[in-house]
Design a protein around this motif. Sequence first.
Motif, PDB file in Angstrom:
ATOM      1  N   GLU A 198      34.990  43.240  37.697  1.00 56.25           N
ATOM      2  CA  GLU A 198      35.326  41.868  37.712  1.00 56.25           C
ATOM      3  C   GLU A 198      36.095  41.570  38.855  1.00 56.25           C
ATOM      4  O   GLU A 198      35.839  40.438  39.325  1.00 56.25           O
ATOM      5  N   LEU A 199      36.620  42.590  39.558  1.00 55.89           N
ATOM      6  CA  LEU A 199      37.300  42.305  40.895  1.00 55.89           C
ATOM      7  C   LEU A 199      36.183  41.982  41.771  1.00 55.89           C
ATOM      8  O   LEU A 199      36.441  41.006  42.680  1.00 55.89           O
ATOM      9  N   LEU A 217      50.072  39.107  30.812  1.00 53.43           N
ATOM     10  CA  LEU A 217      50.292  38.043  31.821  1.00 53.43           C
ATOM     11  C   LEU A 217      48.825  37.318  32.413  1.00 53.43           C
ATOM     12  O   LEU A 217      49.145  36.256  32.991  1.00 53.43           O
ATOM     13  N   GLY A 218      47.798  37.548  31.820  1.00 56.75           N
ATOM     14  CA  GLY A 218      46.624  37.098  32.292  1.00 56.75           C
ATOM     15  C   GLY A 218      46.114  37.170  33.675  1.00 56.75           C
ATOM     16  O   GLY A 218      45.030  36.421  34.076  1.00 56.75           O
ATOM     17  N   TYR A 219      46.345  38.280  34.232  1.00 61.59           N
ATOM     18  CA  TYR A 219      45.792  38.721  35.521  1.00 61.59           C
ATOM     19  C   TYR A 219      44.543  39.516  35.339  1.00 61.59           C
ATOM     20  O   TYR A 219      44.056  39.795  36.569  1.00 61.59           O
ATOM     21  N   PHE A 220      43.923  39.884  34.343  1.00 63.37           N
ATOM     22  CA  PHE A 220      42.969  40.510  34.125  1.00 63.37           C
ATOM     23  C   PHE A 220      42.246  39.975  32.977  1.00 63.37           C
ATOM     24  O   PHE A 220      42.602  40.129  31.781  1.00 63.37           O
ATOM     25  N   ALA A 251      33.245  40.620  41.402  1.00 65.74           N
ATOM     26  CA  ALA A 251      32.819  39.252  41.113  1.00 65.74           C
ATOM     27  C   ALA A 251      33.621  38.131  41.353  1.00 65.74           C
ATOM     28  O   ALA A 251      33.207  36.797  41.694  1.00 65.74           O
ATOM     29  N   SER A 252      35.062  38.448  41.329  1.00 61.97           N
ATOM     30  CA  SER A 252      35.821  37.143  41.497  1.00 61.97           C
ATOM     31  C   SER A 252      36.715  37.375  42.644  1.00 61.97           C
ATOM     32  O   SER A 252      37.619  36.573  42.962  1.00 61.97           O
ATOM     33  N   VAL A 253      36.463  38.276  43.895  1.00 57.40           N
ATOM     34  CA  VAL A 253      37.304  38.489  44.908  1.00 57.40           C
ATOM     35  C   VAL A 253      37.439  37.438  45.767  1.00 57.40           C
ATOM     36  O   VAL A 253      38.698  37.191  46.278  1.00 57.40           O
ATOM     37  N   THR A 254      36.610  36.475  45.696  1.00 55.94           N
ATOM     38  CA  THR A 254      36.483  35.304  46.925  1.00 55.94           C
ATOM     39  C   THR A 254      37.676  34.339  46.229  1.00 55.94           C
ATOM     40  O   THR A 254      38.060  33.585  46.937  1.00 55.94           O
ATOM     41  N   MET A 255      37.830  34.341  44.786  1.00 53.00           N
ATOM     42  CA  MET A 255      38.670  33.342  44.082  1.00 53.00           C
ATOM     43  C   MET A 255      40.145  33.770  43.776  1.00 53.00           C
ATOM     44  O   MET A 255      40.877  32.885  43.333  1.00 53.00           O
ATOM     45  N   LEU A 256      40.493  34.926  44.383  1.00 56.52           N
ATOM     46  CA  LEU A 256      41.773  35.517  44.006  1.00 56.52           C
ATOM     47  C   LEU A 256      42.462  35.382  45.085  1.00 56.52           C
ATOM     48  O   LEU A 256      42.073  35.643  46.517  1.00 56.52           O
ATOM     49  N   MET A 298      47.051  43.990  44.242  1.00 55.70           N
ATOM     50  CA  MET A 298      47.424  44.472  42.978  1.00 55.70           C
ATOM     51  C   MET A 298      46.522  45.526  42.247  1.00 55.70           C
ATOM     52  O   MET A 298      46.780  46.508  41.855  1.00 55.70           O
ATOM     53  N   ARG A 299      45.422  44.609  42.164  1.00 58.91           N
ATOM     54  CA  ARG A 299      44.123  45.336  41.439  1.00 58.91           C
ATOM     55  C   ARG A 299      43.734  46.429  41.933  1.00 58.91           C
ATOM     56  O   ARG A 299      43.415  47.662  41.166  1.00 58.91           O
TER      57      ARG A 299
END
Length: 286
Positions: A216-217, A270-273, A219-224, A231-232
């Motif tokens: 998941e990281l 908290l919705g971070y993952f 796949a979404s690294v450019t948006m984080l 942190m991840r």
Amino acid sequence: EVNILWAAHQVHHSSEDYNLFTALRQSVLQKYTSWMFNLPMALFIPPSVFAVHLQFNLLYQFWIHTEVITKLGPLEWILNTPSHHRVHHGRNPYCIDKNYGGTLIIWDRIFGTFEAEDAKVVYGLTHPVNSFDPIMLQLRPLAHIWNTFWATPGFCNKLSVIFKGPGWGPGKPRLGLPEEIPVVSGNEVPFNPRVPAYLNCYALAHFAVIMDLYIELLASVTMLSQGTVLMRIGFIILSLASFGLLMENKSKAGILEIIRCLVFISVYKLGYFRSNFSFLDYAYEV
């Protein structure tokens, strides 16, 4: 053959098994030293050509990490094969500092560092680490260099600790003394502490969770944000360290694992993952 560079590569050789997963066992520090080997090519090789050959070299070296393939006939004279690379990963005295080639073995034959596979290869470091802790595996050789540096008298000797071989010491040749390399019998057993079956299942299940987090990281690294990415990554490293301690039956592993699970619950609530697989969200709630 250079202690500080070996410290950035030895993680790859610390595995006492030899399979395709060993090919993926890499040091976090190696990218900070590999540029030294690549930089001279910038004077002669176009960047596009270099990029293609670099990737080809990396891909080629994946499949040779196997014991399934024995000999490849005439190709053994030209290419780096699984047989040749098994020698490179061995800690038998005859395997030390041999078969450096990535794709081609002709360079080792030319420069005198070639050695054919003979006696049963025992894999790993000459002084086994006996740990599954990834943080310790990455940093232990640097700590050893640091301690040896300050314990060695003389400025030139201190520099030699860094830039000569890992087996060097005052009064010894650059690569150390061959007779000081520990002898292997061929009956060595890889480090594998006995743990209850339920603990193996637990670690495997939670490792699958970490793989999901990693995918998941990616796949979404450019948006984080950079903070979220760090942190991840930190949580992934914490998890791998905790699993390693569990597999070693360390007394404090349970405390670290409780802390890790509480961190996961907090991050998740908290919705971070969020998982790429919706059916896993219910499992994570449980």
